[in-house]
Design a protein around this motif. Structure first.
Motif, PDB file in Angstrom:
ATOM      1  N   LEU A 187       0.839  -1.200   0.000  1.00 23.80           N
ATOM      2  CA  LEU A 187       0.000   0.000   0.000  1.00 23.80           C
ATOM      3  C   LEU A 187       0.875   1.252   0.000  1.00 23.80           C
ATOM      4  O   LEU A 187       0.596   2.212  -0.731  1.00 23.80           O
ATOM      5  CB  LEU A 187      -0.923  -0.004   1.214  1.00 23.80           C
ATOM      6  CG  LEU A 187      -1.750   1.263   1.434  1.00 23.80           C
ATOM      7  CD1 LEU A 187      -2.644   1.548   0.226  1.00 23.80           C
ATOM      8  CD2 LEU A 187      -2.595   1.144   2.692  1.00 23.80           C
ATOM      9  N   ARG A 188       1.941   1.239   0.789  1.00 28.29           N
ATOM     10  CA  ARG A 188       2.838   2.396   0.818  1.00 28.29           C
ATOM     11  C   ARG A 188       3.429   2.661  -0.562  1.00 28.29           C
ATOM     12  O   ARG A 188       3.451   3.804  -1.033  1.00 28.29           O
ATOM     13  CB  ARG A 188       3.943   2.165   1.836  1.00 28.29           C
ATOM     14  CG  ARG A 188       4.942   3.319   1.908  1.00 28.29           C
ATOM     15  CD  ARG A 188       6.069   3.014   2.874  1.00 28.29           C
ATOM     16  NE  ARG A 188       7.030   4.118   2.914  1.00 28.29           N
ATOM     17  CZ  ARG A 188       8.143   4.101   3.659  1.00 28.29           C
ATOM     18  NH1 ARG A 188       8.416   3.047   4.413  1.00 28.29           N
ATOM     19  NH2 ARG A 188       8.958   5.144   3.638  1.00 28.29           N
ATOM     20  N   ARG A 189       3.890   1.605  -1.242  1.00 24.91           N
ATOM     21  CA  ARG A 189       4.464   1.784  -2.577  1.00 24.91           C
ATOM     22  C   ARG A 189       3.413   2.272  -3.565  1.00 24.91           C
ATOM     23  O   ARG A 189       3.686   3.119  -4.422  1.00 24.91           O
ATOM     24  CB  ARG A 189       5.088   0.474  -3.059  1.00 24.91           C
ATOM     25  CG  ARG A 189       6.329   0.075  -2.286  1.00 24.91           C
ATOM     26  CD  ARG A 189       7.163  -0.929  -3.045  1.00 24.91           C
ATOM     27  NE  ARG A 189       6.444  -2.176  -3.291  1.00 24.91           N
ATOM     28  CZ  ARG A 189       6.371  -3.180  -2.432  1.00 24.91           C
ATOM     29  NH1 ARG A 189       6.968  -3.079  -1.242  1.00 24.91           N
ATOM     30  NH2 ARG A 189       5.721  -4.276  -2.728  1.00 24.91           N
ATOM     31  N   ALA A 190       2.194   1.737  -3.442  1.00 27.86           N
ATOM     32  CA  ALA A 190       1.118   2.168  -4.339  1.00 27.86           C
ATOM     33  C   ALA A 190       0.823   3.649  -4.163  1.00 27.86           C
ATOM     34  O   ALA A 190       0.648   4.390  -5.141  1.00 27.86           O
ATOM     35  CB  ALA A 190      -0.135   1.338  -4.082  1.00 27.86           C
ATOM     36  N   ALA A 240      -6.304   2.378  10.300  1.00 34.26           N
ATOM     37  CA  ALA A 240      -5.232   3.155  10.930  1.00 34.26           C
ATOM     38  C   ALA A 240      -3.912   2.948  10.190  1.00 34.26           C
ATOM     39  O   ALA A 240      -3.146   3.909   9.980  1.00 34.26           O
ATOM     40  CB  ALA A 240      -5.085   2.750  12.392  1.00 34.26           C
ATOM     41  N   ALA A 241      -3.632   1.711   9.759  1.00 30.70           N
ATOM     42  CA  ALA A 241      -2.399   1.441   9.019  1.00 30.70           C
ATOM     43  C   ALA A 241      -2.415   2.147   7.674  1.00 30.70           C
ATOM     44  O   ALA A 241      -1.395   2.709   7.235  1.00 30.70           O
ATOM     45  CB  ALA A 241      -2.228  -0.066   8.829  1.00 30.70           C
ATOM     46  N   ALA A 242      -3.558   2.133   6.997  1.00 29.45           N
ATOM     47  CA  ALA A 242      -3.664   2.795   5.699  1.00 29.45           C
ATOM     48  C   ALA A 242      -3.493   4.305   5.846  1.00 29.45           C
ATOM     49  O   ALA A 242      -2.821   4.951   5.021  1.00 29.45           O
ATOM     50  CB  ALA A 242      -5.014   2.469   5.058  1.00 29.45           C
ATOM     51  N   ALA A 246      -0.665   6.777   4.170  1.00 28.57           N
ATOM     52  CA  ALA A 246      -0.982   8.022   3.458  1.00 28.57           C
ATOM     53  C   ALA A 246      -0.236   9.205   4.077  1.00 28.57           C
ATOM     54  O   ALA A 246       0.231  10.110   3.370  1.00 28.57           O
ATOM     55  CB  ALA A 246      -2.489   8.265   3.488  1.00 28.57           C
ATOM     56  N   ARG A 247      -0.094   9.196   5.386  1.00 27.10           N
ATOM     57  CA  ARG A 247       0.635  10.268   6.060  1.00 27.10           C
ATOM     58  C   ARG A 247       2.111  10.261   5.639  1.00 27.10           C
ATOM     59  O   ARG A 247       2.722  11.309   5.422  1.00 27.10           O
ATOM     60  CB  ARG A 247       0.522  10.083   7.572  1.00 27.10           C
ATOM     61  CG  ARG A 247       1.212  11.168   8.377  1.00 27.10           C
ATOM     62  CD  ARG A 247       1.168  10.871   9.864  1.00 27.10           C
ATOM     63  NE  ARG A 247      -0.183  10.926  10.416  1.00 27.10           N
ATOM     64  CZ  ARG A 247      -0.858   9.869  10.862  1.00 27.10           C
ATOM     65  NH1 ARG A 247      -0.313   8.655  10.800  1.00 27.10           N
ATOM     66  NH2 ARG A 247      -2.064  10.004  11.357  1.00 27.10           N
ATOM     67  N   MET A 248       2.694   9.088   5.484  1.00 23.81           N
ATOM     68  CA  MET A 248       4.106   8.968   5.122  1.00 23.81           C
ATOM     69  C   MET A 248       4.375   9.395   3.678  1.00 23.81           C
ATOM     70  O   MET A 248       5.453   9.917   3.371  1.00 23.81           O
ATOM     71  CB  MET A 248       4.562   7.514   5.294  1.00 23.81           C
ATOM     72  CG  MET A 248       4.568   7.010   6.719  1.00 23.81           C
ATOM     73  SD  MET A 248       4.845   5.224   6.786  1.00 23.81           S
ATOM     74  CE  MET A 248       6.497   5.117   6.113  1.00 23.81           C
TER      75      MET A 248
END
Length: 467
Positions: A187-190, A240-242, A246-248
């Motif tokens: 998700l982070r990479r996406a 919360a993880a998602a 998004a915050r990062m």
């Protein structure tokens, strides 16, 4: 956003929507709308507002449209820009037994939608340009416009990213694997990739390790039914993880079909923090709670599962204060025999395109402006699709419009359905908000509450409503 318009602009017969009350974010007004060559040509005070003499002397574009085309009588009705659905399964490829693009878009038009976002969890999934081209071909000539979403991961397998840049170059602006993602790193990479592309990454937050995908919400009702449940924490922790991802990354995140009260709070806090986040809820989750499924009716098995009255009330409050941006149909057609299984084995989902808007517009705790904001204006903005629905009603704009009678009792059983799918718990539910007309790219595809006999024409209509 990759799209297939239902009809090419400039080919529709002239028409006038007369006597209705136009409802927009900017206010309400009683006016007639003239449509010529697929676009709004004029918006003028209705004859009752102008006086009969002014109406007779009118030589504007509206007069030309009246002389040359169809007049839809919208007296006593609300006229809005077309509704836009951010979650719709169109059936094909892979599920043609339950639905096709043609039948789904017809059902969408009956429900007031002028554009739908097609989910990519087909067989094969939409994760490359070939599948995108096939969807566009299938959608050509449909009863509403189709926007394409593509998968986040290749083959929707959750291991590596799909060719997001290539798909974005072809117009795709929405990426989702529909269900939960395998891990937060993907998700982070996406989100990192999607940001520069101007695209949205959408996830349905759930943790498989915590019962995500269970038939019921975990609680007293699931315990009485003897079924394993999905706790609200499954959604909350994934959400919360998602949000953290998004915050990062500063990526644009959409939380799809949320169902838990705590998730609403997380979205509200993330928006206050300035994170680029939006959220949606399925219409049924504003209506049903887990206890409604206690009779093991498989038509009430949903994804995510229905939760408690507290959760439902929090979802309604989230729609009202705009924490939740969109109400979606969540249209998930299944073959009739698929629901003839034990509750925990039956596939989840509701055939919901024709009833979604009525549920929201009939809801006693959701005002009209809020309902249209969640069904049309904000979904259109999120999808970048204001030219296909949810746009301004003013001269020069594409004519994607819906006429709704807010006090016309009806039931799905009596009205009949354009969808092949029959997995609806609303068959005999009396509703009051009825879509009387849907105009897509200047074509009347629904009039007097029924599909027009030929796309772009008005045929077999009863007295009074259209003349």
């Amino acid at each position: 956003m990759a799209e297939t318009a239902a009809h090419a602009p400039g080919t529709g017969a002239p028409l006038v929507i007369a006597g209705g009350e136009i409802v927009e974010r900017s206010g309400r007004r009683r006016a007639d709308i003239a449509v010529i060559d697929g676009r709004i040509a004029a918006v003028t005070p209705s004859a009752t507002e102008r006086g009969s003499a002014a109406a007779q002397d009118d030589d504007t574009a509206e007069a030309a449209a009246r002389c040359a085309g169809t007049v839809i009588d919208a007296a006593g009705c609300v006229v809005s820009s077309g509704l836009v659905d951010l979650f719709c399964r169109l059936g094909e490829p892979g599920n043609e037994e339950a639905e096709t693009v043609a039948t789904a878009t017809a059902a969408a038009a009956l429900g007031g939608f002028t554009a739908v976002l097609a989910q990519p969890d087909t067989d094969p999934p939409l994760d490359r340009l070939g599948e995108l081209a096939q969807l566009r071909h299938r959608a050509t000539g449909g009863r509403c416009s189709v926007l394409a979403a593509a998968t986040i991961s290749a083959d929707r397998a959750g291991h590596r990213l799909s060719p997001m840049a290539e798909l974005a170059d072809a117009g795709v602006r929405w990426f989702t694997d529909v269900g939960p993602l395998a891990h937060a790193g993907l998700l982070r990479r996406a989100l990192q990739y999607a940001g520069p592309l101007g695209a949205t990454v959408s996830v349905r937050p759930a943790c498989s390790q915590l019962g995500g995908g269970a038939a019921m919400a975990e609680g007293a009702v699931s315990a009485r039914m003897g079924l394993a449940g999905e706790p609200a924490a499954s959604e909350e922790l994934a959400a919360a993880a998602a949000i953290g991802a998004a915050r990062m990354t500063d990526g644009r995140l959409h939380l799809d079909r949320i169902s838990a009260a705590r998730t609403v709070e997380l979205v509200r806090a993330a928006k206050a923090e300035g994170i680029d986040i939006s959220a949606s809820v399925a219409a049924e989750h504003l209506l049903f709670v887990d206890a409604d499924a206690e009779g093991y009716d498989t038509l009430l098995r949903a994804d995510p599962p229905y939760r408690t009255a507290h959760d439902r009330d929090a979802l309604v409050a989230g729609v009202n204060d705009r924490t939740i941006d969109a109400v979606v149909s969540g249209h998930s057609p299944v073959p009739p025999q698929a629901k003839d299984l034990p509750f925990e084995q039956a596939p989840p989902g509701v055939a919901a395109l024709e009833t979604c808007a009525a549920i929201v517009l009939d809801h006693p705790d959701i005002p009209l402006l809020t309902a249209l904001d969640a069904l049309a204006w904000r979904p259109a903005a999120l999808a970048g699709a204001a030219h296909l629905g949810g746009g301004a009603i003013e001269p020069g704009q594409p004519a994607n419009l819906v006429v709704i009678d807010l006090d016309r009792p009806w039931t799905p059983a009596a009205r009949g359905s354009a969808s092949m799918a029959r997995n609806t718990p609303h068959l005999h539910r009396q509703m009051h908000a009825l879509v009387l007309a849907t105009v897509v790219a200047g074509h009347a595809v629904v009039a007097d509450g029924v599909l027009c006999g030929h796309v772009g024409t008005v045929a077999a209509l009863t007295s009074g409503t259209t003349r």
